[in-house]
Design an enzyme around this catalytic site. Structure first.
Site, PDB file in Angstrom:
ATOM      1  N   SER A   5      11.033  -6.928  38.584  1.00 33.10           N
ATOM      2  CA  SER A   5       9.696  -6.943  37.985  1.00 33.10           C
ATOM      3  C   SER A   5       8.602  -6.857  39.044  1.00 33.10           C
ATOM      4  O   SER A   5       8.791  -7.247  40.197  1.00 33.10           O
ATOM      5  CB  SER A   5       9.491  -8.220  37.165  1.00 33.10           C
TER       6      SER A   5
HETATM    7  N1  SAH Z   1      14.275 -11.071  36.406  1.00 29.84           N
HETATM    8  C1  SAH Z   1      14.750  -9.843  37.001  1.00 29.84           C
HETATM    9  C2  SAH Z   1      14.267  -8.660  36.200  1.00 29.84           C
HETATM   10  C3  SAH Z   1      15.409  -7.763  35.907  1.00 29.84           C
HETATM   11  S1  SAH Z   1      15.163  -6.481  34.733  1.00 29.84           S
HETATM   12  C4  SAH Z   1      14.378  -9.764  38.460  1.00 29.84           C
HETATM   13  O1  SAH Z   1      13.656 -10.639  38.956  1.00 29.84           O
HETATM   14  O2  SAH Z   1      14.840  -8.841  39.149  1.00 29.84           O
HETATM   15  C5  SAH Z   1      15.919  -7.176  33.301  1.00 29.84           C
HETATM   16  C6  SAH Z   1      17.358  -7.563  33.407  1.00 29.84           C
HETATM   17  O3  SAH Z   1      17.756  -8.043  32.117  1.00 29.84           O
HETATM   18  C7  SAH Z   1      18.325  -6.417  33.746  1.00 29.84           C
HETATM   19  O4  SAH Z   1      19.087  -6.760  34.863  1.00 29.84           O
HETATM   20  C8  SAH Z   1      19.190  -6.297  32.493  1.00 29.84           C
HETATM   21  O5  SAH Z   1      20.535  -5.943  32.762  1.00 29.84           O
HETATM   22  C9  SAH Z   1      19.103  -7.691  31.922  1.00 29.84           C
HETATM   23  N2  SAH Z   1      19.417  -7.798  30.498  1.00 29.84           N
HETATM   24  C10 SAH Z   1      19.103  -6.944  29.492  1.00 29.84           C
HETATM   25  N3  SAH Z   1      19.595  -7.394  28.307  1.00 29.84           N
HETATM   26  C11 SAH Z   1      20.237  -8.564  28.590  1.00 29.84           C
HETATM   27  C12 SAH Z   1      20.952  -9.508  27.798  1.00 29.84           C
HETATM   28  N4  SAH Z   1      21.125  -9.352  26.481  1.00 29.84           N
HETATM   29  N5  SAH Z   1      21.474 -10.590  28.414  1.00 29.84           N
HETATM   30  C13 SAH Z   1      21.336 -10.775  29.752  1.00 29.84           C
HETATM   31  N6  SAH Z   1      20.666  -9.922  30.546  1.00 29.84           N
HETATM   32  C14 SAH Z   1      20.124  -8.827  29.978  1.00 29.84           C
END
Ligand code: SAH
Length: 222
Positions: A71
């Site tokens: 993010s």
């Molecule tokens: N908080 C992260 C942002 C990652 S983007 C950071 O600081 O880098 C969002 C993430 O959510 C992705 O890695 C994606 O695989 C995950 N995601 C999407 N749907 C999900 C679900 N149902 N359960 C767990 N993770 C999920």
């Protein structure tokens, strides 16, 4: 002989570059010094591929593989500041570990962090980063739409992937007095929502800002 960081191309990750990001966040409404300090301290360049390290202190989302992104720092700061606003959470559940950066920011603030990720490879990489930084973050490979009931309730919950509606399982796992932040909406337009649960379990919802997140998907992959 020790090379100066500048000499080996780490100039773009220097303290001066990080301070510039902090000033930018401050200018965009991030006022909680604890949050700004955590962002100043946690090395964001270790949460992206080496080839992107020079861009790590720009206020922008960056790709982390598997079609996912780390993010934007402002979004991380805004969500974190929202969770700390007027509260002293001890435990936090994060859905969507991704790179591990948001989890590391929460751990740096002294919170007990539980994080769930559906893509095994991203989670393994994030775990290595937590270990390298000596951070004690508890993590699980699962579909985060069911939350992590074993450790519930949580004082704070942060969802870092977007869905059209917020699932009840997550609302249920929020402790009375707790705050949840999540992007809610379709693929083109989402709103960052804050939910506060009072001592009687009544939930109050506030819209904070327009945001863009990757989608919350069902199931798990390796
Ligand atoms: N908080 C992260 C942002 C990652 S983007 C950071 O600081 O880098 C969002 C993430 O959510 C992705 O890695 C994606 O695989 C995950 N995601 C999407 N749907 C999900 C679900 N149902 N359960 C767990 N993770 C999920």
């Amino acid at each position: 002989m020790r090379l100066k960081p500048e000499a080996i191309g780490l100039g773009m990750t220097s303290q001066r570059v990080r301070d510039r990001l902090i000033e930018r966040l401050r200018g965009n409404g991030i006022s909680d010094e604890r949050v700004l300090n955590a962002i100043r301290t946690v090395p964001r360049h270790l949460f992206v591929d080496e080839a992107l390290a020079t861009r790590a202190y720009e206020d922008t989302a960056l790709p982390i593989g598997h079609g996912q992104t780390i993010s934007q720092p402002w979004v991380v700061a805004k969500m974190t500041q929202t969770l700390l606003d007027g509260a002293q959470p001890k435990t936090v559940l994060e859905i969507g570990t991704g790179s591990g950066y948001q989890g590391a920011i929460l751990a740096a603030l002294g919170l007990e962090v539980y994080t769930v990720e559906r893509i095994g490879e991203l989670l393994r990489t994030a775990r290595k980063r937590f270990r390298t930084l000596g951070m004690n973050v508890r993590s699980k490979h699962d579909d985060g739409r069911i939350g992590w009931p074993e450790h519930a309730p949580y004082d704070a919950i942060i969802v870092t992937a977007a869905a059209p509606v917020l699932v009840d399982a997550l609302k249920d796992q929020l402790a009375p007095g707790g705050t949840l932040v999540a992007p809610v909406g379709g693929s083109s337009s989402q709103t960052l929502l804050r939910l506060r649960k009072d001592a009687d379990g009544v939930i109050e919802e506030t819209e904070l800002a327009p945001v863009v997140f990757v989608p919350l998907l069902s199931g798990m992959i390796d």
